[in-house]
Scaffold this active site. Structure first.
Site, PDB file in Angstrom:
ATOM      1  N   ILE A   1      99.134 167.894 122.006  1.00  0.00           N
ATOM      2  CA  ILE A   1      98.864 166.275 121.538  1.00  0.00           C
ATOM      3  C   ILE A   1     100.006 166.618 120.440  1.00  0.00           C
ATOM      4  CG2 ILE A   1      97.932 165.380 119.717  1.00  0.00           C
ATOM      5  CD1 ILE A   1      96.005 165.655 122.545  1.00  0.00           C
TER       6      ILE A   1
ATOM      7  N   ARG B   1      99.047 157.852 106.882  1.00  0.00           N
ATOM      8  CA  ARG B   1      99.333 157.858 108.379  1.00  0.00           C
ATOM      9  C   ARG B   1      98.334 156.573 108.446  1.00  0.00           C
ATOM     10  NH1 ARG B   1      99.401 157.290 113.411  1.00  0.00           N
ATOM     11  NH2 ARG B   1     101.137 156.958 114.074  1.00  0.00           N
TER      12      ARG B   1
ATOM     13  N   ARG C   1      92.959 166.661 101.167  1.00  0.00           N
ATOM     14  CA  ARG C   1      92.821 164.869 101.969  1.00  0.00           C
ATOM     15  C   ARG C   1      92.115 165.025 102.853  1.00  0.00           C
ATOM     16  NH1 ARG C   1      97.507 164.838 105.555  1.00  0.00           N
ATOM     17  NH2 ARG C   1      96.326 163.345 106.087  1.00  0.00           N
TER      18      ARG C   1
ATOM     19  N   LEU D   1     101.371 152.332 121.444  1.00  0.00           N
ATOM     20  CA  LEU D   1     100.012 151.860 122.073  1.00  0.00           C
ATOM     21  C   LEU D   1      99.311 150.708 121.398  1.00  0.00           C
ATOM     22  CD1 LEU D   1      98.885 155.575 123.351  1.00  0.00           C
ATOM     23  CD2 LEU D   1      99.773 153.849 124.821  1.00  0.00           C
TER      24      LEU D   1
ATOM     25  N   ARG E   1     104.854 160.039 115.732  1.00  0.00           N
ATOM     26  CA  ARG E   1     103.504 159.833 115.371  1.00  0.00           C
ATOM     27  C   ARG E   1     103.766 158.079 115.681  1.00  0.00           C
ATOM     28  NH1 ARG E   1      99.549 162.266 111.278  1.00  0.00           N
ATOM     29  NH2 ARG E   1      97.634 160.866 112.999  1.00  0.00           N
TER      30      ARG E   1
ATOM     31  N   CYS F   1     105.541 162.172 110.428  1.00  0.00           N
ATOM     32  CA  CYS F   1     105.165 162.834 109.988  1.00  0.00           C
ATOM     33  C   CYS F   1     105.403 164.702 110.275  1.00  0.00           C
ATOM     34  CB  CYS F   1     103.290 162.957 109.396  1.00  0.00           C
ATOM     35  SG  CYS F   1     102.661 163.561 110.549  1.00  0.00           S
TER      36      CYS F   1
ATOM     37  N   LYS G   1      86.059 163.100 107.844  1.00  0.00           N
ATOM     38  CA  LYS G   1      86.868 162.022 107.113  1.00  0.00           C
ATOM     39  C   LYS G   1      87.976 160.783 108.154  1.00  0.00           C
ATOM     40  CE  LYS G   1      91.534 163.984 107.709  1.00  0.00           C
ATOM     41  NZ  LYS G   1      92.320 162.870 108.210  1.00  0.00           N
ATOM     42  N   ASN G   2      87.683 161.270 109.799  1.00  0.00           N
ATOM     43  CA  ASN G   2      88.561 160.538 110.539  1.00  0.00           C
ATOM     44  C   ASN G   2      87.436 159.211 110.702  1.00  0.00           C
ATOM     45  OD1 ASN G   2      90.739 162.234 110.148  1.00  0.00           O
ATOM     46  ND2 ASN G   2      90.374 163.097 111.941  1.00  0.00           N
TER      47      ASN G   2
ATOM     48  N   ASP H   1      93.452 169.469 115.622  1.00  0.00           N
ATOM     49  CA  ASP H   1      93.121 169.657 114.096  1.00  0.00           C
ATOM     50  C   ASP H   1      92.029 170.774 113.761  1.00  0.00           C
ATOM     51  OD1 ASP H   1      94.256 167.337 113.935  1.00  0.00           O
ATOM     52  OD2 ASP H   1      91.987 166.306 113.189  1.00  0.00           O
TER      53      ASP H   1
HETATM   54  N1  EPU Z   1     100.398 158.240 120.898  1.00  0.00           N
HETATM   55  C1  EPU Z   1     101.793 157.618 121.425  1.00  0.00           C
HETATM   56  N2  EPU Z   1     101.685 156.040 120.802  1.00  0.00           N
HETATM   57  C2  EPU Z   1     100.368 155.960 120.590  1.00  0.00           C
HETATM   58  C3  EPU Z   1      99.515 156.137 119.011  1.00  0.00           C
HETATM   59  C4  EPU Z   1      99.595 157.846 119.827  1.00  0.00           C
HETATM   60  O1  EPU Z   1     102.221 158.449 122.173  1.00  0.00           O
HETATM   61  O2  EPU Z   1     100.937 154.541 120.081  1.00  0.00           O
HETATM   62  C5  EPU Z   1     100.669 159.729 121.074  1.00  0.00           C
HETATM   63  C6  EPU Z   1     100.680 160.747 119.114  1.00  0.00           C
HETATM   64  O3  EPU Z   1     102.473 160.885 118.902  1.00  0.00           O
HETATM   65  C7  EPU Z   1     100.068 161.740 120.431  1.00  0.00           C
HETATM   66  C8  EPU Z   1      99.073 161.476 121.228  1.00  0.00           C
HETATM   67  O4  EPU Z   1      99.323 159.849 121.357  1.00  0.00           O
HETATM   68  O5  EPU Z   1     100.957 162.952 120.344  1.00  0.00           O
HETATM   69  C9  EPU Z   1      97.739 161.765 119.780  1.00  0.00           C
HETATM   70  O6  EPU Z   1      97.936 160.923 118.782  1.00  0.00           O
HETATM   71  P1  EPU Z   1      96.496 159.843 118.039  1.00  0.00           P
HETATM   72  O7  EPU Z   1      96.178 158.477 118.599  1.00  0.00           O
HETATM   73  O8  EPU Z   1      95.936 160.371 119.196  1.00  0.00           O
HETATM   74  O9  EPU Z   1      96.211 160.800 116.945  1.00  0.00           O
HETATM   75  P2  EPU Z   1      96.168 159.428 115.628  1.00  0.00           P
HETATM   76  O10 EPU Z   1      94.923 158.710 116.110  1.00  0.00           O
HETATM   77  O11 EPU Z   1      97.350 158.579 114.653  1.00  0.00           O
HETATM   78  C10 EPU Z   1      93.858 160.606 114.865  1.00  0.00           C
HETATM   79  C11 EPU Z   1      93.906 161.684 113.184  1.00  0.00           C
HETATM   80  C12 EPU Z   1      94.247 162.848 113.149  1.00  0.00           C
HETATM   81  C13 EPU Z   1      94.118 164.065 114.426  1.00  0.00           C
HETATM   82  C14 EPU Z   1      94.822 162.931 115.941  1.00  0.00           C
HETATM   83  C15 EPU Z   1      94.501 163.481 117.238  1.00  0.00           C
HETATM   84  C16 EPU Z   1      92.379 160.187 112.230  1.00  0.00           C
HETATM   85  C17 EPU Z   1      92.997 159.219 111.195  1.00  0.00           C
HETATM   86  N3  EPU Z   1      93.632 160.902 112.280  1.00  0.00           N
HETATM   87  O12 EPU Z   1      95.751 160.483 114.522  1.00  0.00           O
HETATM   88  O13 EPU Z   1      93.570 163.599 112.161  1.00  0.00           O
HETATM   89  O14 EPU Z   1      95.006 164.251 114.877  1.00  0.00           O
HETATM   90  O15 EPU Z   1      93.428 161.973 115.925  1.00  0.00           O
HETATM   91  O16 EPU Z   1      93.099 164.442 117.714  1.00  0.00           O
HETATM   92  O17 EPU Z   1      91.979 159.112 112.347  1.00  0.00           O
HETATM   93  C18 EPU Z   1      94.171 165.179 110.761  1.00  0.00           C
HETATM   94  O18 EPU Z   1      92.960 165.146 110.680  1.00  0.00           O
HETATM   95  O19 EPU Z   1      94.757 167.029 110.490  1.00  0.00           O
HETATM   96  C19 EPU Z   1      94.546 164.689 111.567  1.00  0.00           C
HETATM   97  C20 EPU Z   1      95.980 164.832 112.181  1.00  0.00           C
END
Ligand code: EPU
Length: 420
Positions: A328, A91, A398, A124, A120, A115, A22-23, A306
């Protein structure tokens, strides 16, 4: 809303096949916006998040078809703004921003909120767009990025918890069409980011270093259509591996990539699992008694957030004290109160959950709060005595393709109660 009725106590036995990740597929679908030529994506899981991304691409003007695991997209002409409500609902859809900015030099999407798993932020992502020369404005619930031209630059994308997966993906997708060279330091190393880079390179991008913390992107004038097969879902594979150990079963997971889940396999072995590589996957069963383990979630190649909830379900069955520290997403412990309903003894102290395991679980009605929490409840329900009803399983739909069907195939007594 559908729910699952699970009669616990049956060990899982047999073979299960892993679906596409999915991701990985969500940003890859978004990347098709970078070209007007047709793209073909294979091994696409049939998930509500994927159908949702297809809706967003269609709304943006792309022609999208989905059939038997293959998605075809042609984004001949697209608009630069995502529908406010559509984008807000998922998201992951924030990753349309990079491709829109790359191709049109403008992107506008609704600002994703927090969420249940925590705040979230996207600071960055925006920092990266600004480093490429975009002007970013947040107004009336929208985030808007515009640029006359994008110019490659060196940037550091590490945050409070390390790298960002979708932030790296987003900036990469904008940078592929920027002028000159972009270097992302503290880039996310997750296999899903590597898969996206592989697809982008197949489209004509010039990306090196994907999978390492330093990624270099040399901008090109345009991208062309490409075909790609998505990697297998490492979290789905891990979920079936944990379920096999939790139910004291013996499961072969076809398509699982052990090289993507080293940290999980290491902890599972420490917890008392025997894991053998097969020609096309893994065989997982218990190797004697369950043992407590301590886990800290970290960016790749550390233990993934995850798989944290699913591992907690296993620890509730393990005699002794196990500690999980979530580094995380600070609020990703919503499953704790529901596991407690099944009889688990878990205390939260700051970012850690202390699990005093080993007491038998007994079935109860529980509520799924997010995707991985739901998977944890299904695992716990299959290991518990009696009947567990997991409500609100739309969360699980999902991210897990046909999880009830796949578990039934392994002998689980799980039934979907459809509500009209
Ligand atoms: N963060 C920041 N600033 C940003 C972006 C992220 O501070 O601009 C912080 C977040 O708050 C968090 C950390 O960085 O503490 C990591 O977040 P990340 O950005 O890596 O998460 P994401 O890219 O939004 C993806 C997956 C998530 C998974 C995370 C971590 C997708 C669609 N989602 O989210 O998947 O938990 O990476 O590996 O790829 C799931 O599949 O259940 C899921 C939530």
């Amino acid at each position: 809303m559908d729910s699952f009725l699970i009669k616990g106590g049956t060990p899982l036995h047999g073979t299960v096949a892993v679906s596409g990740a999915k991701n990985a597929v969500l940003p890859i679908m978004a990347a098709t916006l970078l070209t007007s030529e047709p793209c073909v994506i294979r091994r696409v899981p049939n998930l509500s998040d994927v159908r949702f991304m297809a809706q967003i691409l269609t709304w943006l003007g792309a022609e999208v078809s989905m059939k038997e695991g293959t998605v075809r997209v042609q984004a001949r002409k697209i608009r630069g703004a995502g529908d406010y409500d559509l984008v807000r609902k998922m998201r992951g859809s924030i990753c349309i921003m990079g491709p829109l900015l790359g191709r049109l030099k403008k992107a506008m999407v609704s600002l994703p909120g927090g969420c249940v798993i925590g705040a979230r932020p996207i600071n960055l992502h925006l920092k990266g767009f600004e480093a490429l020369g975009a002007k970013v404005v947040i107004e009336a619930g929208y985030v808007q990025a515009t640029a006359k031209r994008l110019v490659g630059s060196a940037m550091f994308l590490g945050g409070r918890s390390g790298s960002t997966v979708l932030g790296t993906a987003n900036v990469m997708m904008a940078a592929v069409l920027a002028e000159g060279v972009t270097v992302i330091e503290s880039a996310a190393c997750e296999p899903e980011v590597v898969d996206l880079a592989t697809f982008l390179n197949a489209m004509g991008a010039r990306i090196t270093g994907a999978g390492s913390p330093t990624m270099t992107i040399t901008g090109v004038k345009e991208l062309h259509g490409a075909e790609h097969e998505v990697i297998p879902d490492r979290i789905e594979a891990a979920t079936y591996a944990i379920a096999a150990v939790a139910t004291n079963g013996d499961v072969t997971i076809r398509g699982a990539r052990p090289d993507h889940i080293h940290a999980i396999l290491d902890k599972l072995k420490g917890a008392g699992a025997r894991i053998d590589c097969t020609s096309d996957g893994l065989q997982v069963r218990r190797n004697g008694k369950l043992k407590p383990v301590d886990i800290t979630t970290l960016p790749y190649s550390g233990f993934p957030t995850d798989a944290q909830a699913q591992m907690m379900a296993l620890m509730t069955l393990t005699p002794g004290i196990s500690i999980i520290t979530e580094r995380i997403f600070e609020s990703r412990f919503m499953h704790v109160s529901e596991l407690t309903r099944l009889g688990a003894d878990i205390e939260i102290e700051g970012p850690s959950a202390i699990i005093k395991g080993g007491k038998p679980l007994s079935g109860a009605p529980v509520m799924a709060s997010d995707l991985r929490a739901s998977a944890a409840l299904v695992i716990a329900g299959m290991a518990a005595k009696g009947t567990t009803q997991v409500n609100r399983v739309y969360h699980i739909d999902r991210g897990y393709e046909n999880i009830d069907g796949k578990l039934r195939q392994l002998g689980a007594r799980i039934e979907r109660i459809e509500e009209s």
